[in-house]
Design a protein around this motif. Sequence first.
Motif, mmCIF file in Angstrom:
data_model
loop_
_atom_site.group_PDB
_atom_site.id
_atom_site.type_symbol
_atom_site.label_atom_id
_atom_site.label_comp_id
_atom_site.label_asym_id
_atom_site.label_seq_id
_atom_site.Cartn_x
_atom_site.Cartn_y
_atom_site.Cartn_z
ATOM 1 N N VAL A 184 0.829 -1.210 0.000
ATOM 2 C CA VAL A 184 0.000 0.000 0.000
ATOM 3 C C VAL A 184 0.866 1.264 0.000
ATOM 4 C CG1 VAL A 184 -1.797 1.264 1.271
ATOM 5 C CG2 VAL A 184 -1.852 -1.231 1.198
ATOM 6 N N MET A 185 2.093 1.155 0.475
ATOM 7 C CA MET A 185 2.970 2.315 0.585
ATOM 8 C C MET A 185 3.339 2.860 -0.786
ATOM 9 S SD MET A 185 5.457 0.668 3.501
ATOM 10 C CE MET A 185 6.737 1.895 3.381
ATOM 11 N N ILE A 217 -4.096 -0.857 5.104
ATOM 12 C CA ILE A 217 -4.844 0.217 4.446
ATOM 13 C C ILE A 217 -5.187 1.323 5.427
ATOM 14 C CG2 ILE A 217 -7.007 0.807 3.295
ATOM 15 C CD1 ILE A 217 -6.922 -1.868 1.883
ATOM 16 N N LEU A 218 -5.760 0.959 6.583
ATOM 17 C CA LEU A 218 -6.190 1.982 7.535
ATOM 18 C C LEU A 218 -5.013 2.760 8.104
ATOM 19 C CD1 LEU A 218 -9.008 0.741 7.321
ATOM 20 C CD2 LEU A 218 -9.213 0.945 9.798
ATOM 21 N N LYS A 232 -2.900 4.646 5.040
ATOM 22 C CA LYS A 232 -3.712 5.686 4.398
ATOM 23 C C LYS A 232 -4.393 6.594 5.417
ATOM 24 C CE LYS A 232 -2.730 4.377 0.264
ATOM 25 N NZ LYS A 232 -1.822 5.216 -0.574
ATOM 26 N N GLN A 233 -4.166 6.305 6.712
ATOM 27 C CA GLN A 233 -4.701 7.124 7.809
ATOM 28 C C GLN A 233 -6.217 7.309 7.678
ATOM 29 O OE1 GLN A 233 -2.228 10.701 7.750
ATOM 30 N NE2 GLN A 233 -0.683 9.684 8.995
ATOM 31 N N ILE A 234 -6.903 6.171 7.549
ATOM 32 C CA ILE A 234 -8.357 6.158 7.454
ATOM 33 C C ILE A 234 -8.933 5.823 8.823
ATOM 34 C CG2 ILE A 234 -10.342 5.019 6.350
ATOM 35 C CD1 ILE A 234 -8.492 4.398 3.997
ATOM 36 N N TYR A 260 -7.154 1.702 -3.142
ATOM 37 C CA TYR A 260 -6.462 1.175 -1.967
ATOM 38 C C TYR A 260 -6.419 -0.354 -2.008
ATOM 39 C CZ TYR A 260 -7.305 5.880 -0.062
ATOM 40 O OH TYR A 260 -7.371 7.242 0.135
ATOM 41 N N LEU A 261 -7.524 -0.976 -2.393
ATOM 42 C CA LEU A 261 -7.574 -2.433 -2.477
ATOM 43 C C LEU A 261 -6.628 -2.954 -3.560
ATOM 44 C CD1 LEU A 261 -11.438 -2.948 -2.136
ATOM 45 C CD2 LEU A 261 -9.708 -3.632 -0.456
#
Length: 395
Positions: free
Chosen positions: A127-128, A226-227, A230-232, A277-278
């Motif tokens: 994800v990075m 992801i969370l 991506k800071q979700i 993101y996925l």
Amino acid sequence: MEAFFKTHKYLVEHTDAPVRRTLMDEIDWSDRMIGIKGTRGIGKTTFLLQYAKENFDADNHRCLYINMNNFYFQGRGIADFAADFYNRGGRVLLIDQVFKQPDWSRELRLCYDKCPGLKIVFTGSSVMRLKEENPELCGIVKSYNLRGFSFREYLNLMTGNDIPIYTLDDIIKRHEQIAHYLAHKVDIPLHFENYLHHGFYPFFREHRNFEENLLKTMNMTTEVDILLIKQIELKYLTKIKKLFYLLALEGPKAPNISSLANEIETSRATVMNYIKYLSDARLINMIHHVGDEFPKKPSKIMMYNPNLMYAIYPIVANTQDIMETFFVNTIWKNHKVNQGNKDACYIVDENKTYRIVDSQQTTKQRYMPDSIYAEYNSTIGHDNHIPLWMFGLLY
């Protein structure tokens, strides 16, 4: 520091990597800052330890493996620790799960500037976005992706053979010769079926339920990677998970963004972001027509690899969908894949059409001489009819 050396020695001595990953020879190890990305469960930790094992004795304190899961690093930054290691004669620092450390990119930059003789190899989530989202590392980090086992690597692991990598050009021009040679050495149909079910992730070798382990990996990818990266906010996790499940249920097809937005009660723009993101997390693949790319809506979304398709209940994976997913996943390592003008049709490197077909049904279809037929239920092909499994020899 001695405690870390002790842990390093134990892990290196007990590292079991029966198949040498091809990425080991693709990396330019002379670079001082190397980032290795990959999805969870793909073998990044083993890869770092294998590098240490191949290049240093376990007692050699010039090389050290550390994991940011260690609570010690909640009170001490990477740069401070690296400087201490460097001053003690350390020259190669292997950092696992670097994104667990706050301000990790700034810390790595400090290491690079203050320890000129230190090489840092770190792992992180797929994800990075190492360069796009971390300007401190631009110009100093070389980024690589570690993928799951190819069918070739799986075959070598399961049969003890040393099957080499073949280029796409090799396969197109010499597929009959190669297939005849390999078919006499291994049971291709048996191993290919098993690979599609559980061969992509190295943890299939562990004595645990593979599908449960894969589900755990998929959940950790959404809940942590992801969370966190991506800071979700946590409250949106259920929406991301539901979206992934809906995409899996639909199978390889063009997504209806409006319908998906209604289903998870969010905006179309947010759905597109979640899909990205996925995709970054290597849970799905987005396929576009030639000339299109994100943020334009993909022409097709499919699972990232066939193993994922078997793990999501109550989906009964369609054979055609599984085979297309395999083709896209294995080709994408070194080539660009776009959607063709029909179902089961893909354009590779914007110049060649591949049709994924059942060899038992090929005669019922209109023959296209300019296309390459990647055929499943086939062990040995002919002319432009190439057994689908052979594309698993590309890496």
